[in-house]
Design a protein around this motif. Sequence first.
Motif, PDB file in Angstrom:
ATOM      1  N   VAL A  14       0.875  -1.169   0.000  1.00 10.94           N
ATOM      2  CA  VAL A  14       0.000   0.000   0.000  1.00 10.94           C
ATOM      3  C   VAL A  14       0.911   1.217   0.000  1.00 10.94           C
ATOM      4  O   VAL A  14       1.679   1.431   0.946  1.00 10.94           O
ATOM      5  CB  VAL A  14      -0.929   0.012   1.222  1.00 10.94           C
ATOM      6  N   ILE A  15       0.834   1.999  -1.063  1.00  9.89           N
ATOM      7  CA  ILE A  15       1.818   3.072  -1.256  1.00  9.89           C
ATOM      8  C   ILE A  15       1.149   4.438  -1.355  1.00  9.89           C
ATOM      9  O   ILE A  15       0.026   4.564  -1.836  1.00  9.89           O
ATOM     10  CB  ILE A  15       2.664   2.791  -2.529  1.00  9.89           C
ATOM     11  N   SER A  16       1.852   5.456  -0.853  1.00 10.15           N
ATOM     12  CA  SER A  16       1.390   6.839  -0.962  1.00 10.15           C
ATOM     13  C   SER A  16       2.613   7.741  -0.907  1.00 10.15           C
ATOM     14  O   SER A  16       3.690   7.332  -0.467  1.00 10.15           O
ATOM     15  CB  SER A  16       0.441   7.204   0.185  1.00 10.15           C
ATOM     16  N   GLU A  17       2.422   8.965  -1.332  1.00 11.37           N
ATOM     17  CA  GLU A  17       3.526   9.930  -1.282  1.00 11.37           C
ATOM     18  C   GLU A  17       3.987  10.146   0.151  1.00 11.37           C
ATOM     19  O   GLU A  17       5.179  10.163   0.450  1.00 11.37           O
ATOM     20  CB  GLU A  17       3.075  11.255  -1.896  1.00 11.37           C
ATOM     21  N   GLY A  22       9.445  11.466   1.227  1.00 13.57           N
ATOM     22  CA  GLY A  22      10.343  12.266   0.394  1.00 13.57           C
ATOM     23  C   GLY A  22      10.981  11.521  -0.762  1.00 13.57           C
ATOM     24  O   GLY A  22      11.552  12.139  -1.657  1.00 13.57           O
ATOM     25  N   LYS A  23      10.916  10.201  -0.742  1.00 13.66           N
ATOM     26  CA  LYS A  23      11.466   9.424  -1.861  1.00 13.66           C
ATOM     27  C   LYS A  23      10.485   9.457  -3.030  1.00 13.66           C
ATOM     28  O   LYS A  23       9.286   9.653  -2.849  1.00 13.66           O
ATOM     29  CB  LYS A  23      11.729   7.974  -1.439  1.00 13.66           C
ATOM     30  N   ASP A  24      10.992   9.260  -4.236  1.00 14.43           N
ATOM     31  CA  ASP A  24      10.166   9.222  -5.439  1.00 14.43           C
ATOM     32  C   ASP A  24       9.235   8.004  -5.362  1.00 14.43           C
ATOM     33  O   ASP A  24       9.697   6.863  -5.373  1.00 14.43           O
ATOM     34  CB  ASP A  24      11.069   9.133  -6.675  1.00 14.43           C
ATOM     35  N   ILE A  25       7.939   8.238  -5.311  1.00  9.97           N
ATOM     36  CA  ILE A  25       6.975   7.155  -5.131  1.00  9.97           C
ATOM     37  C   ILE A  25       7.037   6.133  -6.267  1.00  9.97           C
ATOM     38  O   ILE A  25       6.866   4.928  -6.058  1.00  9.97           O
ATOM     39  CB  ILE A  25       5.544   7.731  -4.980  1.00  9.97           C
ATOM     40  N   GLY A 195       9.011   3.061   3.826  1.00  8.08           N
ATOM     41  CA  GLY A 195       9.911   3.781   4.721  1.00  8.08           C
ATOM     42  C   GLY A 195      11.314   3.227   4.774  1.00  8.08           C
ATOM     43  O   GLY A 195      12.175   3.764   5.479  1.00  8.08           O
ATOM     44  N   ALA A 196      11.569   2.158   4.030  1.00  6.67           N
ATOM     45  CA  ALA A 196      12.889   1.518   4.060  1.00  6.67           C
ATOM     46  C   ALA A 196      13.907   2.289   3.228  1.00  6.67           C
ATOM     47  O   ALA A 196      13.561   2.884   2.209  1.00  6.67           O
ATOM     48  CB  ALA A 196      12.781   0.084   3.540  1.00  6.67           C
TER      49      ALA A 196
END
Length: 212
Positions: A14-17, A22-25, A195-196
Amino acid sequence: MKLHSQFPYALYLVISEEACRGKDILKVAEQAIQGGVDIIQLREKQLNEPLFLERAKRLREITEKYGVPLIINDNPTITSKVNAAGIHVGNNDIRPTTLRQQPPFKEKLIGYSIEYLTQLDNLQTMVSDYLAISPVFRTDTKTDTVTEWGLEGISKIRQLTPKPLVAIGNLHAKNAKTVTKAGADCIAVVSAICGADQPQRAAYELKNAILT
């Protein structure tokens, strides 16, 4: 680990900005797929519709390149416009039964979040393709949940439904296997990959923990 033929995915991102810190999604998503993620849900609660659509289109290009299904969180319009593989909804979103009546959603995957055991007996569960057990353990990434299920909760739900179960909530490589042993078919994560420092490695370690 036994996978349902209608939901043959072991690792769900599950991904979000916001979660990517701060990393490129898009880079995080691609690295995660390369590490072993089987299915991705785009969950953007803060973006306006045009930005959400643009991000979904770009993410769809990446998932299509690797043959990975893209699920959109709680937005039927975006799901249809980018021809995503499916949509995920919760108790306060559009109902799965309403979605199933719309031609674009007759064949798409519909995920439904379970927060109460009584939901297992309703029509929404019946028409959904998989159930998200949320959260297994309390998490800072989603604070609007009701029940903390724990391993016993997963086991109980597993006994009550044949539906594929996607477990989410403070899961990582060290506890993933205990969750699948309790009855989950798939592990979903946010921070453990987004977050890794090395999303690809984090995904690889998680997938390995689930399948070995």
